[in-house]
Every structure is written in C-alpha cells, then in structure tokens.
Design a protein around this motif. Sequence first.
Motif, PDB file in Angstrom:
ATOM      1  N   VAL A   1       0.851  -1.189   0.000  1.00 62.17           N
ATOM      2  CA  VAL A   1       0.000   0.000   0.000  1.00 62.17           C
ATOM      3  C   VAL A   1       0.891   1.245   0.000  1.00 62.17           C
ATOM      4  CG1 VAL A   1      -1.948  -1.075   1.170  1.00 62.17           C
ATOM      5  CG2 VAL A   1      -0.157   0.008   2.534  1.00 62.17           C
ATOM      6  N   PRO A   2       0.417   2.371  -0.532  1.00 61.11           N
ATOM      7  CA  PRO A   2       1.204   3.608  -0.509  1.00 61.11           C
ATOM      8  C   PRO A   2       1.323   4.146   0.917  1.00 61.11           C
ATOM      9  CG  PRO A   2      -0.619   3.720  -2.099  1.00 61.11           C
ATOM     10  CD  PRO A   2      -0.857   2.524  -1.239  1.00 61.11           C
ATOM     11  N   GLU A   3       2.292   5.047   1.126  1.00 61.38           N
ATOM     12  CA  GLU A   3       2.443   5.692   2.432  1.00 61.38           C
ATOM     13  C   GLU A   3       1.164   6.431   2.803  1.00 61.38           C
ATOM     14  OE1 GLU A   3       4.702   5.650   4.659  1.00 61.38           O
ATOM     15  OE2 GLU A   3       6.447   4.759   3.688  1.00 61.38           O
ATOM     16  N   GLY A   4       0.750   6.261   4.060  1.00 56.66           N
ATOM     17  CA  GLY A   4      -0.441   6.960   4.538  1.00 56.66           C
ATOM     18  C   GLY A   4      -1.732   6.201   4.311  1.00 56.66           C
ATOM     19  N   TYR A   5      -1.635   4.973   3.796  1.00 52.64           N
ATOM     20  CA  TYR A   5      -2.823   4.157   3.530  1.00 52.64           C
ATOM     21  C   TYR A   5      -2.657   2.796   4.210  1.00 52.64           C
ATOM     22  CZ  TYR A   5      -3.991   7.571  -0.091  1.00 52.64           C
ATOM     23  OH  TYR A   5      -4.287   8.724  -0.759  1.00 52.64           O
ATOM     24  N   ALA A   6      -3.769   2.086   4.327  1.00 59.01           N
ATOM     25  CA  ALA A   6      -3.735   0.726   4.861  1.00 59.01           C
ATOM     26  C   ALA A   6      -4.908  -0.054   4.269  1.00 59.01           C
ATOM     27  CB  ALA A   6      -3.831   0.730   6.382  1.00 59.01           C
ATOM     28  N   LYS A   7      -4.767  -1.368   4.269  1.00 58.51           N
ATOM     29  CA  LYS A   7      -5.913  -2.227   3.978  1.00 58.51           C
ATOM     30  C   LYS A   7      -6.494  -2.692   5.309  1.00 58.51           C
ATOM     31  CE  LYS A   7      -3.385  -4.833   1.191  1.00 58.51           C
ATOM     32  NZ  LYS A   7      -2.930  -5.847   0.207  1.00 58.51           N
TER      33      LYS A   7
END
Length: 493
Positions: A116-122
Amino acid sequence: MSVWYEMDDKQKTERKKKLYDILNHLGYSKVCCNQRIKIYDNASRCLERVSNRNWFVPVNVTVLGSRGEGMAVALGSDMDVLMLQPAVKCFETLSLTYKEENDRDVAIFELNFSDVPEGYAKLHLKTLKDASPYPYSRLVTRIKGALTSDGFLQNNQRIIESIENGGQTVRLEGWPTTHNMYGHINGPAQPLQYPLPCPEKYQQYLSIDYVAAFPCVYPSLLNDWFERVRGKSWPSLETSIKVKHSDLFVVPVGLAESDEEVLQWRISFTLAEILLVRSFHDAQIKAYALMKMILKHELKPICMNITSYQIKNVLFWTSEKRQNIQKIDFYELLLEVITFLKDCIEARQLQHYFIPSRNLMHVNISEEERSRLIAFLTKISWDPSYALQRCPLICNMCTLPTDEGLVFRNMVDELMAAFFAVAPEQFDEIEHLLQGAQSSKEYFDFFMKRVPAIVRKNNPYGYFHLILSKRDDDIDEILNEGCKKGYQELWIK
C-alpha cells in the motif's frame, strides 16, 4: 524590481497595517476564530442529535475543515462533516486483551500495510458479530457485502447508513429536502448542496461534504511526531500533548490509479490538524487566510492540482521551523510560506506533516504548470501584495466607497452561524420544523421568526453583533439589497 523594495520603511508599515486591518474586518483574527470554533463545536453536537434522530444506527458527528478550524466566514467554504461509526474499530496491532474484553464493537479490523502507498492501509477483518442486535444487524449486513473472499474491506460501498449515494433513502418532507442537490461521490465524501433560508429570488446553497470514517488505533504515528516536535516554539508542549492523544480515523478512499486502490483506506489526521490550526497565533491565522486567497485566485487557475491541504502542510512546516513564532510579523510569515511552497514545487517534494515519508507533491503537475507556478511564486515572493490586490475580497475592501458590501457579508455569516449556535435541543426542533416548510418563502420566514430571536436573548459566544443591532425588517432589507447589487458573488465566494 518590486514596488515593495522601492518603498521606504514608513510606506511598508502603512501597507502592512492596511492589510492587517482589512483581515480583521473580514473576520480573520484570533478572537473571531475562537468564537467560530465554539459555534462549530456546538454545530457538531447539533448535527449528531439530528443524525441519530433520523437514522437508527448511532454515529459520532464532527464538523471538520475550515469551519472546524474557525477559519470559514460566510459561504466562502464548504462544510465538512465527519460521520464516524464507533462500533467498527481498526488497529495497528490488536491486543488479545482488547479483543476478549470489549463486547461493544460490531466489527474489528487490523491494519494491513502490505503493498500500500504511504499513509494508507488495507483493513483485514478479525472479528464480526453476526448476532448483533437491531439496528446493528443492518451494519453487519453492509460490512459482509463489502468484504472480499479473503476478508479485506472494500472502500467503494457505503457501510455507514447515514451517508447514502445521492440521498436515495432520504425521506422527502418539505421544500428543503426536495431541493437538496446531491453530487457524485468525491473520494471519501458524499457532496450535498443544501438550500439555505434566503429571500425567494436569491436562493443560495451551502456545500456540505459528508465523510464516512472508522476509528483507527495507530499510536506509533503520533508518538513519532511528538518526539520530533518536542521543544519546538510551535506547536507548544500543551498543544503537542493534545495532538499526541487525538483520535485517528480511516476514510474510504485509495490512492488514485494505484494497485488495489479499491482496498486502500486513507489514514486521516483531521482532528490532529484541527488542533494545530486552532493553536495558531494571529500572524499564522492571517498568513493562512491570505494563502487561501492566493491559492484560489492565482494558483488554481494555473494548476488545479495545487490544494489547500498542501498549503496547510507548508504552513505547518514553516511554523515549526521558526525559533519564535509568536514574534513573527504576519507579512514576514507569508513571505516564508510562499518561498517554501515554491521550493517544494521546484523539488516536486512536500513531506506530509505527520508522515514525512509521504510526498504530497506526488500529483499530476505538468512541466508547463510547474514552470508557471514557480515563475508566479518567485514574482510574489518579493511582494505578495501584487497577488492579494487581485483577490476580490482584498481589492474591494480597498476600493468600495461604502461598507454595505461588508455588512452584507457579515450578516450572511452571522445568520448561518446563528443556526449552529443554538442549543442542540432547540436546533433539533427548529431543523425538524424547517424541513416541513412547503415553499422557499415559508422556509425563509420561519427561519427569520425563530433563529434571530434566540441569539438576541444571550448573544451566544459573543459573535452576533449585527443581528443584535438590527430588526428583522432591517436584516431582510440588507439581504435583498445586497443580492440586488450582486454582493453574494463578490463577498461570499
């Protein structure tokens, strides 16, 4: 050579003093911001009461954005409303103790950071209570419908019932609800144009963005930030401690065009950012207001991908780097912010204030746009007044022969703020009755009969000087005359 550098010290002081006075008249002062903060904190309580009256699954409601920061005046800003579902929790690391002892949560997710990109989460499901009682059974059904086969929650379906696509389940009661205008989903927000009580011929709308969110327990992020800012002039230790213990959220939006975008949830620092803006000194408030004007009237026409969120992060970094922010002149701070923004655009690099590894300049800015932005910011870094004089609010404060335009703007601001300044119980009653109005005139007449009378009794938060000094007939005349002269375009937007 800039005109600024051709002036002597007296001329420079006079120009800054004039701009300082204009900003105070426009409501961009520490005192006015603090008053608006209290009004929109009250608005959060009012809207939560109405939301939980209309929908059976309770949510926590908070007014965010410029209004939550105390920076919004009249109709110049949207109203961002966070709809938080506290029965769904997301954890960086889920402790067994919490999982076993807490029985109030309908669903528990663990943050997954793989690919995932920085600042995101699943969000990966750990616990879901199938036997949840009504009305939470409907919430469980919606969560199930949004899960992938391997237990990840998709972000493209509405889990929170009070945020619906296009208002499809909103009951049409009267003129206001039949004139709501729903926009297309924009990231995590459901946009709505809400009709305001206005003179019949001059209908105005308030833009509202309803944002869905779940609580996110991710203490390491704010702990790292707290260690970095400890001992700085800004933010103060008191503010830093409040920020460290503020709540984080996840909101349903992924990084555009990235892999698995539909599974990504952005981590939101909204409450932490509001605390920081609320801690601003007067110079920071004025520099922030001026940068928003420059953004809207000068930078956006060059490149639509330059955002107010980037401006806010630039101001955070610039303020943190100052040794003594309390003694800085607002014009000097404005120059520093402009220079820092120019450097970020040149380098194509702007660190997120809470996640420095995340680049906020990772946006679609063409080389032509970049060159034009750098050229413009270089030009005004010598003298920002060139750009500010082209902003309608500043220009017309300098040239209008009377103050009736300002009176109109401030009256519109007070009337809208008055609606959100009444006690939640009164707001609940008034909002319900307003929704039943059968025409624009009835809607306006009922508002004018009820709301000004309430604020005249005690002037809540000390904000309503115009309403207190004018009769209802005078207010009606100010609104009609102002609209006839087009002040709703000149002074509100």
